[in-house]
Scaffold this motif. Structure first.
Motif, short mmCIF file in Angstrom:
data_model
loop_
_atom_site.label_atom_id
_atom_site.label_comp_id
_atom_site.label_asym_id
_atom_site.label_seq_id
_atom_site.Cartn_x
_atom_site.Cartn_y
_atom_site.Cartn_z
N GLN A 180 0.82 -1.22 0.00
CA GLN A 180 0.00 0.00 0.00
C GLN A 180 0.86 1.27 0.00
O GLN A 180 0.33 2.37 0.10
N GLY A 181 2.19 1.11 -0.05
CA GLY A 181 3.07 2.27 -0.10
C GLY A 181 3.20 3.03 1.21
O GLY A 181 3.66 4.17 1.24
N GLN A 182 2.81 2.38 2.33
CA GLN A 182 2.92 3.06 3.64
C GLN A 182 4.20 2.69 4.38
O GLN A 182 4.61 3.37 5.32
N ILE A 183 4.80 1.56 3.97
CA ILE A 183 5.99 1.06 4.66
C ILE A 183 7.12 0.94 3.65
O ILE A 183 6.89 0.55 2.49
N ASN A 184 8.34 1.31 4.08
CA ASN A 184 9.50 1.22 3.20
C ASN A 184 9.69 -0.19 2.67
O ASN A 184 9.40 -1.16 3.37
N LYS A 185 10.22 -0.29 1.46
CA LYS A 185 10.40 -1.60 0.83
C LYS A 185 11.51 -2.38 1.53
O LYS A 185 12.69 -2.06 1.40
N ILE A 186 11.13 -3.39 2.29
CA ILE A 186 12.08 -4.23 3.01
C ILE A 186 11.59 -5.67 2.92
O ILE A 186 10.45 -5.92 2.53
N ASP A 187 12.44 -6.60 3.32
CA ASP A 187 12.00 -7.99 3.40
C ASP A 187 11.19 -8.15 4.68
O ASP A 187 11.72 -7.95 5.80
N ALA A 188 9.91 -8.48 4.54
CA ALA A 188 9.00 -8.43 5.69
C ALA A 188 9.41 -9.39 6.81
O ALA A 188 9.38 -9.03 7.99
N SER A 189 9.82 -10.61 6.46
CA SER A 189 10.21 -11.58 7.50
C SER A 189 11.44 -11.11 8.26
O SER A 189 11.53 -11.27 9.48
N THR A 190 12.39 -10.55 7.51
CA THR A 190 13.60 -10.04 8.15
C THR A 190 13.25 -8.87 9.07
O THR A 190 13.79 -8.76 10.18
N ALA A 191 12.33 -8.02 8.61
CA ALA A 191 11.91 -6.89 9.43
C ALA A 191 11.32 -7.37 10.76
O ALA A 191 11.60 -6.79 11.81
N VAL A 192 10.54 -8.44 10.72
CA VAL A 192 9.95 -8.97 11.95
C VAL A 192 11.06 -9.38 12.93
O VAL A 192 11.03 -9.03 14.11
N LEU A 193 12.05 -10.09 12.42
CA LEU A 193 13.17 -10.51 13.28
C LEU A 193 13.87 -9.31 13.91
O LEU A 193 14.17 -9.29 15.10
N ILE A 194 14.15 -8.31 13.07
CA ILE A 194 14.87 -7.12 13.56
C ILE A 194 14.04 -6.40 14.62
O ILE A 194 14.54 -6.03 15.68
N ILE A 195 12.75 -6.22 14.34
CA ILE A 195 11.86 -5.53 15.29
C ILE A 195 11.81 -6.29 16.61
O ILE A 195 11.97 -5.71 17.69
N LEU A 196 11.59 -7.60 16.54
CA LEU A 196 11.45 -8.37 17.78
C LEU A 196 12.75 -8.39 18.59
O LEU A 196 12.72 -8.35 19.82
N HIS A 197 13.88 -8.45 17.91
CA HIS A 197 15.15 -8.41 18.64
C HIS A 197 15.40 -7.05 19.28
O HIS A 197 15.90 -6.97 20.40
N ALA A 198 15.07 -6.00 18.54
CA ALA A 198 15.24 -4.65 19.10
C ALA A 198 14.41 -4.53 20.38
O ALA A 198 14.89 -4.04 21.40
N ILE A 199 13.18 -5.00 20.33
CA ILE A 199 12.30 -4.92 21.50
C ILE A 199 12.80 -5.84 22.62
O ILE A 199 12.73 -5.50 23.80
N GLY A 200 13.36 -6.99 22.24
CA GLY A 200 13.95 -7.90 23.23
C GLY A 200 15.05 -7.22 24.04
O GLY A 200 15.31 -7.60 25.18
N GLY A 201 15.66 -6.20 23.45
CA GLY A 201 16.72 -5.45 24.15
C GLY A 201 16.23 -4.73 25.39
O GLY A 201 17.04 -4.27 26.20
N ILE A 202 14.91 -4.62 25.55
CA ILE A 202 14.36 -3.99 26.75
C ILE A 202 14.81 -4.77 27.99
O ILE A 202 14.87 -4.23 29.08
N GLU A 203 15.18 -6.02 27.78
CA GLU A 203 15.74 -6.82 28.87
C GLU A 203 16.88 -6.05 29.55
O GLU A 203 16.95 -6.00 30.78
N SER A 204 17.76 -5.44 28.76
CA SER A 204 18.89 -4.74 29.39
C SER A 204 18.46 -3.39 29.98
O SER A 204 19.12 -2.88 30.89
N TRP A 205 17.36 -2.84 29.49
CA TRP A 205 16.81 -1.63 30.12
C TRP A 205 16.39 -1.95 31.56
O TRP A 205 16.61 -1.17 32.48
N HIS A 206 15.80 -3.12 31.76
CA HIS A 206 15.39 -3.52 33.12
C HIS A 206 16.59 -3.57 34.06
O HIS A 206 16.46 -3.32 35.25
#
Lengths: 196, 196
Positions: free
Chosen positions: B145-171
């Motif tokens: 729909q042209g709302q999200i930058n052209k990326i590999d969607a599955s890879t994006a999911v991995l990157i997003i979930l790992h970035a959020i997993g980093g909240i572990e070190s924020w704790h």
């Protein structure tokens, strides 16, 4: 009498280091034994001790080699004339490349450094803090120059490094895009964002 | 003869579950013992068995509770009329909030699910794949729909979930921004990108 170290000895040590990084990643430093390492290298366990003193020395070498690679790079970035946003992109690309091309060593460095013995452990902990501060300082500079979105710089470093750490699961993934594509995907998400 | 389960039993079980999540995070599921858990709850080890059957049951409950929370949410997101980029933001914010507010459970779920016994392990592995596919489908929709930058969607999911997993070190972090600030920082980086 100690033997004089030859070039052959040096390259032998490199082979052992490479194999130990692979072993420590697969089994974890704690669980890995010198016997496992000997099997990986294809020699008798006893003969490993002609080249290295202990398992601890291997972890030590892996971690400090990796630290040197990243410190050398950040120094080049800091002293360049690039705008801060380009410096940040250069740091991000470097971390991604290391996670792809130097995976075993970087992974072991990241996960197993806590098993370093003193005084290396404390020294290493300080180096990690120092590296992150310098990374954050580049982001802060970019925020002040209006090139980077207003965020908490230290938190941004954590988020960036964890996102890049996720490359670990790319190595295990069956649906595998190329290393170049992975790098471009990550840079797009982190620098340009998901929103078009 | 089995006792009839009362409300008090249910809340007792919840207390035990909460304590076990904390214990499994601190010690790891494998290393944690029922004795450790009894100490945490403040009862005799034997009396834990009035409420639960085994350590395995606790891990099972934690993982499937967390799975339900995320599946319930993604279903709401999928069936909403929002544009894909808003759906994605909603998913990201939900993951961040869970990592902040429901930390012990989500962390244990992420790290220790591999210790689930069969048939739960395979079932759970399939659920994880399915969740990621649905997450990626929302990103793919946004790209088309042209709302999200052209990326590999599955890879994006991995990157997003790992970035959020980093909240572990924020704790664990001493330099601690608030949960709200953390959420805004993450959303800015992931949705808008680092570049201003």
């Amino acid at each position: 009498m100690a033997r004089i170290q030859t070039e052959k000895d040096v390259s032998r040590k490199e082979v052992i280091l490479k194999a130990s990084a692979k072993l420590f990643r697969e089994k974890g430093y704690k669980a890995a034994s010198m016997r496992d390492l000997a099997v990986k290298v294809g020699v008798e366990a006893a003969s490993l001790y002609n080249h290295i003193r202990s398992k601890a020395e291997l972890l030590h070498d892996i971690c400090f080699n990796v630290a040197n690679i990243f410190f050398d790079h950040i120094l080049v970035v800091e002293t360049s004339d690039e705008p801060a946003i380009s410096k940040l992109e250069s740091l991000i690309r470097f971390h991604i490349k290391q996670m792809i091309e130097n995976f075993e060593e970087v992974y072991v460095n990241d996960r197993e450094w806590r098993y370093l013995s003193e005084p290396y452990f404390s020294n290493y902990q300080n180096q990690r803090r120092s590296y992150r501060k310098r990374f954050a300082a580049i982001i802060q500079q970019g925020i002040e120059q209006g090139q980077i979105n207003k965020i908490d710089a230290s938190t941004a470093v954590l988020i960036i490094l964890h996102a890049i750490g996720g490359i670990e699961s790319w190595h295990r993934s069956t649906h595998k895009i190329s290393g170049e594509e992975l790098e471009e995907n990550m840079v797009t998400i982190l620098i340009d964002g998901l929103k078009k």
